[in-house]
Design a protein around this motif. Structure first.
Motif, PDB file in Angstrom:
ATOM      1  N   SER A   2      39.819  84.677 -40.118  1.00  0.00           N
ATOM      2  CA  SER A   2      39.484  86.092 -40.168  1.00  0.00           C
ATOM      3  C   SER A   2      40.025  86.750 -38.902  1.00  0.00           C
ATOM      4  CB  SER A   2      37.965  86.303 -40.273  1.00  0.00           C
ATOM      5  OG  SER A   2      37.669  87.643 -40.606  1.00  0.00           O
ATOM      6  N   ILE A   3      40.214  88.062 -38.964  1.00  0.00           N
ATOM      7  CA  ILE A   3      40.728  88.823 -37.825  1.00  0.00           C
ATOM      8  C   ILE A   3      39.751  89.944 -37.533  1.00  0.00           C
ATOM      9  CG2 ILE A   3      42.697  90.118 -36.918  1.00  0.00           C
ATOM     10  CD1 ILE A   3      44.393  88.805 -39.126  1.00  0.00           C
ATOM     11  N   SER A   4      39.398  90.118 -36.274  1.00  0.00           N
ATOM     12  CA  SER A   4      38.447  91.168 -35.911  1.00  0.00           C
ATOM     13  C   SER A   4      38.991  92.529 -36.334  1.00  0.00           C
ATOM     14  CB  SER A   4      38.160  91.148 -34.406  1.00  0.00           C
ATOM     15  OG  SER A   4      39.342  91.382 -33.661  1.00  0.00           O
ATOM     16  N   ASN A   5      38.087  93.446 -36.611  1.00  0.00           N
ATOM     17  CA  ASN A   5      38.483  94.758 -37.138  1.00  0.00           C
ATOM     18  C   ASN A   5      39.418  95.524 -36.212  1.00  0.00           C
ATOM     19  OD1 ASN A   5      36.662  93.889 -38.989  1.00  0.00           O
ATOM     20  ND2 ASN A   5      35.311  95.666 -38.895  1.00  0.00           N
TER      21      ASN A   5
ATOM     22  N   GLU B 187      33.911  86.304 -42.390  1.00  0.00           N
ATOM     23  CA  GLU B 187      34.108  87.734 -42.623  1.00  0.00           C
ATOM     24  C   GLU B 187      33.504  88.528 -41.480  1.00  0.00           C
ATOM     25  OE1 GLU B 187      35.667  89.493 -44.896  1.00  0.00           O
ATOM     26  OE2 GLU B 187      36.255  87.826 -46.205  1.00  0.00           O
ATOM     27  N   PHE B 188      34.189  89.582 -41.055  1.00  0.00           N
ATOM     28  CA  PHE B 188      33.618  90.525 -40.106  1.00  0.00           C
ATOM     29  C   PHE B 188      32.922  91.636 -40.878  1.00  0.00           C
ATOM     30  CE2 PHE B 188      36.466  88.473 -37.144  1.00  0.00           C
ATOM     31  CZ  PHE B 188      35.786  88.568 -35.932  1.00  0.00           C
ATOM     32  N   SER B 189      31.809  92.110 -40.343  1.00  0.00           N
ATOM     33  CA  SER B 189      31.110  93.227 -40.970  1.00  0.00           C
ATOM     34  C   SER B 189      31.967  94.480 -40.863  1.00  0.00           C
ATOM     35  CB  SER B 189      29.747  93.447 -40.296  1.00  0.00           C
ATOM     36  OG  SER B 189      29.921  93.756 -38.919  1.00  0.00           O
ATOM     37  N   PRO B 190      31.745  95.485 -41.719  1.00  0.00           N
ATOM     38  CA  PRO B 190      32.576  96.699 -41.698  1.00  0.00           C
ATOM     39  C   PRO B 190      32.635  97.394 -40.348  1.00  0.00           C
ATOM     40  CG  PRO B 190      31.285  96.615 -43.710  1.00  0.00           C
ATOM     41  CD  PRO B 190      30.802  95.491 -42.850  1.00  0.00           C
ATOM     42  N   ASP B 191      31.548  97.326 -39.562  1.00  0.00           N
ATOM     43  CA  ASP B 191      31.555  97.965 -38.247  1.00  0.00           C
ATOM     44  C   ASP B 191      32.055  97.039 -37.139  1.00  0.00           C
ATOM     45  OD1 ASP B 191      29.462  96.200 -37.959  1.00  0.00           O
ATOM     46  OD2 ASP B 191      27.906  97.724 -37.732  1.00  0.00           O
ATOM     47  N   GLY B 192      32.366  95.792 -37.491  1.00  0.00           N
ATOM     48  CA  GLY B 192      32.895  94.854 -36.520  1.00  0.00           C
ATOM     49  C   GLY B 192      31.874  94.259 -35.583  1.00  0.00           C
ATOM     50  N   CYS B 193      30.597  94.588 -35.772  1.00  0.00           N
ATOM     51  CA  CYS B 193      29.552  94.106 -34.855  1.00  0.00           C
ATOM     52  C   CYS B 193      29.147  92.664 -35.125  1.00  0.00           C
ATOM     53  CB  CYS B 193      28.324  94.998 -34.947  1.00  0.00           C
ATOM     54  SG  CYS B 193      28.597  96.676 -34.339  1.00  0.00           S
TER      55      CYS B 193
END
Length: 435
Positions: free
Chosen positions: A111-114, A162-168
């Motif tokens: 996965s890649i950070s947002n 998976e990263f959350s939509p806000d990247g937190c």
């Protein structure tokens, strides 16, 4: 002699372990990538031609099955990783490998950070690693990076990241039914020590994760698919289970294969951007199930079942972009026994998924499986991503049978007799290195 026989059996098992075909779509649908076995194929939809990858690293290209592929949120980077213990970072402008990272174990998820500043990958030992790519020059020379441990599941194969939509948050799922939600730290190289929640409830391996969002709920909900034939809806802040959809029974696939294991595992999930729909692929099913999420009531329901008319087409991976209404999916495997074609792939596209509507009103959207000539890139794209258009149907029949069992068997825990377990412990690669 006994150890030789153990070794021979282990090597044979390793040799015939097949890998399902994977697909990834650029966020703005500029390109589409397919991985089957060690082969990575990319088609550029902007220039309407296949891409020639460039890799000047010490170990160029992948030498074993690719198990995970991913575009970054801005589409500038692409990551591939797999059984050769290499994580390769590619620039999507030049399709040159700009960094190649070595893993201690085979890689199972990426996965890649947002913000596009960190690449995370998980290995077969249950460790998630992070690579800092802050100053990575996408147009410059090859850069060698080292990975730092971020978090770990206790000796359990991690299946998805998976990263959350806000990247937190970073969400990790494993073969032992667990989903962990970790706070993604400001200094990831020092580790992710704060656990936000655990999402517990699945009774078989977790095979897939996806976030579904709305304008009123940008944080969205987490969806998870599993070998227990369910898709579950979660609030990751609290770890609360909001709803469970029995997709196996909905698809009339609740029968067992006779081995005691479920034969209708969820193999992939794909949330459709700007809608309340998520596509579900199920092991052995020549259909895509479209689930609708009612954000107000926090429930899931089956909106429609999209049938695939082509015989022996069982989707192994799905992808979509934020720019188009298309759902791309692929079927195929590598290392098919007794076949001239060791790596097989077929690609299909569904349109008509972006119209919004209540999940109980499937008539408001009409998903259609596109013909080959209607797919963006049409014949050129299919020739590049499928590899061949002239494979005999009997070969794909054999591949379909292999897919039905392989998709589930990849994650089911193998049971070994006591003497085999002791031998495996003594001959582990990490112990050999210490000796």
């Amino acid at each position: 002699m006994e150890e030789d026989s153990h070794l021979e059996g282990g090597e044979n098992n390793r040799e015939i372990e097949i890998a399902p075909a994977l697909i990834a779509v650029h966020p703005t649908q500029d390109s589409v990538a397919v991985a089957v076995g060690s082969d990575l194929r990319v088609f550029d939809l902007r220039t309407d031609c296949g891409v020639s990858l460039v890799d000047d690293s010490v170990e160029p290209f992948h030498k074993d099955s690719v198990r995970a592929i991913r575009y970054s949120a801005n589409g500038k980077l692409f990551v591939s990783a797999g059984d050769d213990k290499l994580v390769k970072i590619w620039s999507t402008d030049t399709w040159r490998c700009i960094s190649s990272v070595s893993s201690e174990k085979r890689v199972s998820a990426v996965s890649i950070s947002n913000d596009g500043l960190y690449v995370c990958f998980a290995d077969k030992f249950g460790v998630v690693w992070v690579v800092d790519i802050h100053d990575l020059d996408v147009n410059g020379a090859l850069s060698n990076r080292k990975a730092a441990p971020l978090l770990a599941h206790y000796c359990s194969i991690i299946t998805r990241l998976e990263f959350s939509p806000d990247g937190c948050f970073i969400v990790s799922a494993d073969r032992d039914f667990k989903i962990r939600v970790s706070v993604f730290p400001k200094k990831p190289l020092e580790g992710a020590h704060e656990i936000q929640s655990f999402c517990l409830g699945h009774t078989q391996f977790v095979s897939s994760l996806a976030f579904i969002c709305s304008k009123d709920l940008p944080q969205g909900f987490l969806l998870s698919g599993s070998g227990d034939s369910t898709v579950r809806l979660w609030d990751i802040t609290s770890g609360s289970l909001l709803d469970t959809c029995e997709v196996g029974s909905q698809a009339a696939l609740s029968e067992s294969d006779g081995s005691g294991e479920s034969c209708c595992a969820v193999t992939d999930l794909c949330a459709i951007q700007d809608s309340n729909f998520v596509a579900v692929a199920i092991q052995g099913l020549q259909e895509i199930i479209l689930l609708g999420c009612d954000f107000s009531s926090k429930t899931l329901s089956v909106a429609k079942v999209v049938s695939i008319t082509e015989e022996n087409f069982i989707p192994t991976s799905m992808g979509s972009s934020s720019a188009g209404e298309l759902l791309w999916f692929v079927t195929g495997i590598s290392k098919l026994r007794d076949a001239d074609h060791k790596s097989l792939a077929r690609l299909k596209v569904v349109s008509g998924l972006r119209k919004k509507g209540h999940p109980e009103s499937p008539d408001q959207h009409k998903p259609v499986v596109l013909g080959d000539e209607e797919i963006p890139g049409s014949q050129k794209l299919l020739e590049k991503l499928q590899g061949s258009l002239s494979i005999d149907q009997s070969v794909f029949s054999a591949a379909a049978e292999a897919i039905k069992t392989a998709m589930c068997n990849l994650l089911i825990k193998k049971q070994y007799p006591t003497e085999s377990r002791e031998w495996r412990k003594r001959t582990r690669n990490d112990r050999k290195a210490k000796q």
